[in-house]
Design a protein around this motif. Structure first.
Motif, PDB file in Angstrom:
ATOM      1  N   GLN A  87       0.834  -1.200   0.000  1.00 44.14           N
ATOM      2  CA  GLN A  87       0.000   0.000   0.000  1.00 44.14           C
ATOM      3  C   GLN A  87       0.872   1.254   0.000  1.00 44.14           C
ATOM      4  OE1 GLN A  87      -3.370  -0.612  -0.132  1.00 44.14           O
ATOM      5  NE2 GLN A  87      -3.608   1.538  -0.669  1.00 44.14           N
ATOM      6  N   SER A  88       1.949   1.217   0.776  1.00 50.19           N
ATOM      7  CA  SER A  88       2.877   2.340   0.811  1.00 50.19           C
ATOM      8  C   SER A  88       3.555   2.532  -0.539  1.00 50.19           C
ATOM      9  CB  SER A  88       3.933   2.113   1.903  1.00 50.19           C
ATOM     10  OG  SER A  88       4.923   3.104   1.868  1.00 50.19           O
ATOM     11  N   ALA A  89       3.984   1.438  -1.142  1.00 48.96           N
ATOM     12  CA  ALA A  89       4.643   1.517  -2.456  1.00 48.96           C
ATOM     13  C   ALA A  89       3.698   2.061  -3.517  1.00 48.96           C
ATOM     14  CB  ALA A  89       5.161   0.144  -2.859  1.00 48.96           C
ATOM     15  N   SER A  90       2.407   1.763  -3.405  1.00 50.91           N
ATOM     16  CA  SER A  90       1.450   2.171  -4.438  1.00 50.91           C
ATOM     17  C   SER A  90       1.245   3.678  -4.487  1.00 50.91           C
ATOM     18  CB  SER A  90       0.101   1.478  -4.210  1.00 50.91           C
ATOM     19  OG  SER A  90      -0.526   1.973  -3.039  1.00 50.91           O
ATOM     20  N   THR A  91       1.672   4.402  -3.432  1.00 44.17           N
ATOM     21  CA  THR A  91       1.524   5.863  -3.410  1.00 44.17           C
ATOM     22  C   THR A  91       2.790   6.565  -3.894  1.00 44.17           C
ATOM     23  OG1 THR A  91       2.299   6.023  -1.108  1.00 44.17           O
ATOM     24  CG2 THR A  91      -0.058   5.676  -1.462  1.00 44.17           C
ATOM     25  N   ASP A  92       3.810   5.813  -4.252  1.00 43.47           N
ATOM     26  CA  ASP A  92       5.075   6.407  -4.660  1.00 43.47           C
ATOM     27  C   ASP A  92       4.951   7.084  -6.021  1.00 43.47           C
ATOM     28  OD1 ASP A  92       8.210   6.211  -3.920  1.00 43.47           O
ATOM     29  OD2 ASP A  92       7.952   6.071  -6.085  1.00 43.47           O
ATOM     30  N   ARG A  93       5.750   8.144  -6.233  1.00 42.63           N
ATOM     31  CA  ARG A  93       5.701   8.906  -7.482  1.00 42.63           C
ATOM     32  C   ARG A  93       6.049   8.057  -8.702  1.00 42.63           C
ATOM     33  NH1 ARG A  93      10.931  10.293  -9.119  1.00 42.63           N
ATOM     34  NH2 ARG A  93      12.558   9.997  -7.551  1.00 42.63           N
ATOM     35  N   ARG A  94       6.883   7.047  -8.519  1.00 42.61           N
ATOM     36  CA  ARG A  94       7.343   6.242  -9.653  1.00 42.61           C
ATOM     37  C   ARG A  94       6.259   5.308 -10.185  1.00 42.61           C
ATOM     38  NH1 ARG A  94      10.535   6.767  -5.514  1.00 42.61           N
ATOM     39  NH2 ARG A  94      12.682   7.498  -5.693  1.00 42.61           N
ATOM     40  N   ILE A  95       5.240   5.061  -9.365  1.00 43.16           N
ATOM     41  CA  ILE A  95       4.196   4.120  -9.754  1.00 43.16           C
ATOM     42  C   ILE A  95       2.839   4.820  -9.842  1.00 43.16           C
ATOM     43  CG2 ILE A  95       3.512   3.364  -7.430  1.00 43.16           C
ATOM     44  CD1 ILE A  95       3.581   0.483  -8.471  1.00 43.16           C
ATOM     45  N   ALA A  96       2.871   6.152  -9.881  1.00 47.74           N
ATOM     46  CA  ALA A  96       1.639   6.939  -9.825  1.00 47.74           C
ATOM     47  C   ALA A  96       0.711   6.676 -11.001  1.00 47.74           C
ATOM     48  CB  ALA A  96       1.983   8.426  -9.747  1.00 47.74           C
ATOM     49  N   LYS A  97       1.255   6.308 -12.150  1.00 49.80           N
ATOM     50  CA  LYS A  97       0.415   6.080 -13.335  1.00 49.80           C
ATOM     51  C   LYS A  97      -0.338   4.757 -13.273  1.00 49.80           C
ATOM     52  CE  LYS A  97       3.474   8.640 -16.467  1.00 49.80           C
ATOM     53  NZ  LYS A  97       4.329   8.530 -17.675  1.00 49.80           N
ATOM     54  N   ALA A  98       0.175   3.812 -12.514  1.00 44.56           N
ATOM     55  CA  ALA A  98      -0.429   2.477 -12.460  1.00 44.56           C
ATOM     56  C   ALA A  98      -1.652   2.470 -11.543  1.00 44.56           C
ATOM     57  CB  ALA A  98       0.595   1.455 -11.981  1.00 44.56           C
ATOM     58  N   HIS A  99      -2.562   1.544 -11.817  1.00 47.07           N
ATOM     59  CA  HIS A  99      -3.733   1.355 -10.951  1.00 47.07           C
ATOM     60  C   HIS A  99      -3.482   0.106 -10.109  1.00 47.07           C
ATOM     61  CE1 HIS A  99      -7.863   1.408  -9.565  1.00 47.07           C
ATOM     62  NE2 HIS A  99      -7.971   0.136  -9.900  1.00 47.07           N
ATOM     63  N   VAL A 100      -3.269   0.305  -8.804  1.00 42.58           N
ATOM     64  CA  VAL A 100      -2.882  -0.790  -7.910  1.00 42.58           C
ATOM     65  C   VAL A 100      -4.012  -1.080  -6.935  1.00 42.58           C
ATOM     66  CG1 VAL A 100      -1.167  -1.611  -6.247  1.00 42.58           C
ATOM     67  CG2 VAL A 100      -0.472  -0.057  -8.099  1.00 42.58           C
ATOM     68  N   THR A 101      -4.393  -2.362  -6.841  1.00 43.73           N
ATOM     69  CA  THR A 101      -5.399  -2.811  -5.873  1.00 43.73           C
ATOM     70  C   THR A 101      -4.776  -3.854  -4.968  1.00 43.73           C
ATOM     71  OG1 THR A 101      -7.146  -2.475  -7.511  1.00 43.73           O
ATOM     72  CG2 THR A 101      -7.686  -3.798  -5.574  1.00 43.73           C
ATOM     73  N   VAL A 102      -4.839  -3.618  -3.664  1.00 49.20           N
ATOM     74  CA  VAL A 102      -4.219  -4.512  -2.681  1.00 49.20           C
ATOM     75  C   VAL A 102      -5.307  -5.245  -1.915  1.00 49.20           C
ATOM     76  CG1 VAL A 102      -2.651  -4.683  -0.708  1.00 49.20           C
ATOM     77  CG2 VAL A 102      -2.247  -2.949  -2.475  1.00 49.20           C
ATOM     78  N   SER A 103      -5.223  -6.599  -1.907  1.00 45.76           N
ATOM     79  CA  SER A 103      -6.192  -7.438  -1.197  1.00 45.76           C
ATOM     80  C   SER A 103      -5.453  -8.481  -0.369  1.00 45.76           C
ATOM     81  CB  SER A 103      -7.128  -8.150  -2.176  1.00 45.76           C
ATOM     82  OG  SER A 103      -7.724  -7.243  -3.075  1.00 45.76           O
ATOM     83  N   MET A 104      -6.157  -9.077   0.567  1.00 47.15           N
ATOM     84  CA  MET A 104      -5.612 -10.189   1.341  1.00 47.15           C
ATOM     85  C   MET A 104      -6.065 -11.499   0.692  1.00 47.15           C
ATOM     86  SD  MET A 104      -3.913  -8.559   3.604  1.00 47.15           S
ATOM     87  CE  MET A 104      -3.440  -9.885   4.743  1.00 47.15           C
ATOM     88  N   GLY A 105      -5.412 -12.601   1.086  1.00 49.31           N
ATOM     89  CA  GLY A 105      -5.839 -13.910   0.595  1.00 49.31           C
ATOM     90  C   GLY A 105      -4.743 -14.749  -0.012  1.00 49.31           C
ATOM     91  N   GLY A 106      -3.621 -14.145  -0.401  1.00 49.00           N
ATOM     92  CA  GLY A 106      -2.513 -14.913  -0.952  1.00 49.00           C
ATOM     93  C   GLY A 106      -2.876 -15.617  -2.250  1.00 49.00           C
ATOM     94  N   LEU A 107      -2.184 -16.730  -2.517  1.00 48.95           N
ATOM     95  CA  LEU A 107      -2.414 -17.480  -3.753  1.00 48.95           C
ATOM     96  C   LEU A 107      -3.832 -18.028  -3.840  1.00 48.95           C
ATOM     97  CD1 LEU A 107       0.768 -19.552  -4.698  1.00 48.95           C
ATOM     98  CD2 LEU A 107      -0.669 -18.196  -6.223  1.00 48.95           C
ATOM     99  N   ALA A 108      -4.331 -18.508  -2.719  1.00 53.79           N
ATOM    100  CA  ALA A 108      -5.693 -19.057  -2.715  1.00 53.79           C
ATOM    101  C   ALA A 108      -6.708 -17.978  -3.080  1.00 53.79           C
ATOM    102  CB  ALA A 108      -6.018 -19.655  -1.348  1.00 53.79           C
ATOM    103  N   GLY A 109      -6.528 -16.782  -2.530  1.00 51.13           N
ATOM    104  CA  GLY A 109      -7.425 -15.678  -2.849  1.00 51.13           C
ATOM    105  C   GLY A 109      -7.323 -15.267  -4.299  1.00 51.13           C
ATOM    106  N   ALA A 110      -6.102 -15.298  -4.861  1.00 47.14           N
ATOM    107  CA  ALA A 110      -5.917 -14.942  -6.268  1.00 47.14           C
ATOM    108  C   ALA A 110      -6.613 -15.950  -7.177  1.00 47.14           C
ATOM    109  CB  ALA A 110      -4.424 -14.863  -6.589  1.00 47.14           C
ATOM    110  N   ILE A 111      -6.494 -17.234  -6.838  1.00 44.75           N
ATOM    111  CA  ILE A 111      -7.135 -18.273  -7.650  1.00 44.75           C
ATOM    112  C   ILE A 111      -8.648 -18.096  -7.667  1.00 44.75           C
ATOM    113  CG2 ILE A 111      -7.615 -20.752  -7.773  1.00 44.75           C
ATOM    114  CD1 ILE A 111      -4.764 -21.177  -6.630  1.00 44.75           C
ATOM    115  N   GLU A 112      -9.215 -17.855  -6.504  1.00 49.25           N
ATOM    116  CA  GLU A 112     -10.662 -17.666  -6.420  1.00 49.25           C
ATOM    117  C   GLU A 112     -11.105 -16.412  -7.176  1.00 49.25           C
ATOM    118  OE1 GLU A 112     -14.146 -17.048  -2.987  1.00 49.25           O
ATOM    119  OE2 GLU A 112     -12.054 -17.414  -2.417  1.00 49.25           O
ATOM    120  N   PHE A 113     -10.315 -15.349  -7.065  1.00 51.55           N
ATOM    121  CA  PHE A 113     -10.685 -14.066  -7.680  1.00 51.55           C
ATOM    122  C   PHE A 113     -10.692 -14.166  -9.205  1.00 51.55           C
ATOM    123  CE2 PHE A 113      -9.584  -9.894  -9.421  1.00 51.55           C
ATOM    124  CZ  PHE A 113     -10.531  -9.075  -8.810  1.00 51.55           C
TER     125      PHE A 113
END
Length: 464
Positions: A87-113
């Motif tokens: 979340q802290s990295a997503s506010t950095d000036r170098r990544i400002a153009k990207a759209h970053v979404t942070v969720s919990m769940g790990g690999l299992a959460g990614a598979i389900e999503f």
């Protein structure tokens, strides 16, 4: 999804000096500490100032950071510390153009999503599972992802065999904590670097706390010293389109300049820049402003960004001379610079404005060094001034440099279209320009040892 009693303003609480400030030679060259305002880490997941300092110094040799392009990034974490880091990295000036979404769940959460959602450009996923389970879940995740999706995996097993297997299966990068925001951001940007344009120079933005603070003069002299004394290729970009003084200070009047590039940013390439830039010396090129009121400029923030990035791709150091104005492109340029230098005079307006700029830049660039502050024109006769110590205490940072008031030196240089070092290379102000130039190019000079007349005689006696 990761998604009160009133007090007087600080400048009202300061009493200005009754007598003119007497310049102390010890204050002329203050040794900078890049991480002096970074709090000590309270836990392994917090910001590590020592690691950041080491990384920052090492980056001086390789130019500026590559920004992350406009991509979508989906993050799935298992630990709260990792989610906070992302979340802290997503506010950095170098990544400002990207759209970053942070969720919990790990690999299992990614598979389900991703069973029901389209794939983003980049997936960052954390897994604490043992290697066999990790590989199995990774294969299952791959079955739901579209071709071309990049994956960064964060794990806890520092094993070369596992790393090779993950890379063989298409993982873009495997990271093992502890991690820092800059490390993660540079890993992401490295995945999207254009092989034909892999380099970006460092940008140093000079801005005055108020009009007449001397920001442009200092920017011009520092750029010249970087090129002529530090011997590094440098481009000075004058972004004050209507009132810029680069042409006057360098005694040049080119027919083309920065305005021509800003008005046609879609055409900016190496060929156009080579035609518009003015070569002043072997190591210094100038991007001059028209300094004319005959044209009214309506330039988009995107045009400024495009032109500055184009200049950065051709030279190791870019000095930006910013006007004393405020707009969207000014804020964007300040927050995007690798270094920010605020030039102020020791008065209430200078203190208020310098603090506003300093606080805005520090909050907007949490993973960068704080802005450097230069106190200029200190010691004007009969002018009440805020003492340097009080100015520093109110600002919360020591000035990187304190320059004395020297109207003869600055006036002569300005009228002759010369640099300070051309007029009087032994002056304190000329030495200050060299100090800044060497600081920005990675070679910080050691303080000069004070010697007395008697100490100069001792070696002569010993030699007899």
């Amino acid at each position: 999804m990761i998604g009160n009693a009133k007090r007087k303003p600080m400048w009202e609480e300061l009493a200005t000096a009754d007598e003119p400030f007497e310049l102390d030679a010890d204050l002329d060259f203050l040794e900078p500490t890049h991480a002096q305002n970074v709090p000590a880490p309270a836990s392994p997941g917090d910001f590590d100032a020592a690691a950041f300092e080491e990384t920052y110094v090492g980056e001086l040799a390789r130019g500026g950071d590559q920004p992350v392009p406009r991509i979508s990034v989906q993050v799935f974490c298992e630990r709260p510390d990792t989610a906070q880091l992302l979340q802290s990295a997503s506010t950095d000036r170098r990544i400002a153009k990207a759209h970053v979404t942070v969720s919990m769940g790990g690999l299992a959460g990614a598979i389900e999503f991703f069973q029901s959602q389209p794939s983003p450009n980049l997936i960052i996923v954390e897994s604490l599972a043992p290697p066999a389970t990790l590989i199995q879940q990774l294969d299952e995740l791959a079955s739901y992802c579209e071709p071309g999706v990049k994956v960064i995996l964060i794990g806890e097993s520092n094993d070369i065999g596992l790393y090779r297997e993950l890379i063989r299966r298409g993982v873009s990068e495997y990271l093992v904590p502890p991690l820092q925001p800059l490390q993660l951001i540079r890993t992401i940007s490295g995945l999207y670097v254009d092989p034909s344009k892999p380099f970006l120079g460092r940008t140093i933005a000079f801005v005055g706390a108020k009009g007449g603070a001397g920001s442009s003069t200092i920017a011009h002299n520092v750029a010249w010293c970087m090129a002529e004394h530090a011997r590094v290729n440098t481009t000075l970009v004058d972004l004050d389109l209507s009132w810029g003084t680069t042409g006057l200070d360098f005694n040049t009047d080119p027919a083309t300049g920065i305005a021509d590039a800003l008005e046609q940013p879609e055409r900016v390439d190496d060929v156009l820049l080579d035609r518009l830039l003015t070569r002043h010396t072997d190591h210094l090129t100038l991007f001059t402003a028209p300094a004319s009121l005959e044209r009214e400029f309506e330039i988009s923030p995107e045009a400024y960004e495009t032109v500055i990035e184009g200049v950065r791709r051709g030279v190791p150091y870019v000095v930006l001379d910013l006007p004393h104005t405020w707009s969207k492109w000014m804020r964007q340029t300040l927050l995007s610079a690798d270094e920010v230098v605020v030039v102020a005079q020791p008065d209430l307006a200078g203190l208020r404005n310098a603090k506003n700029i300093f606080d805005m830049v520090r909050v907007g660039r949490p993973n960068d060094t704080p802005p450097k502050v230069i106190l200029n024109m200190v010691g004007v006769a009969k002018r009440p001034e805020i003492p340097v110590k009080d100015f520093a205490d109110a600002l919360g940072v020591q000035p990187t440099l304190v320059l004395p008031y020297d109207p003869q030196l600055f006036g002569t240089a300005s009228n002759n279209g010369q640099m300070l070092a051309n007029v009087n290379p032994n002056s304190k102000c000329a030495e200050g320009m060299d100090f800044l130039a060497q600081l920005f190019t990675g070679r910080v000079p050691q303080p000069k040892a004070k010697t007395s007349f008697l100490s100069k005689l001792i070696p002569a006696k010993a030699a007899k």
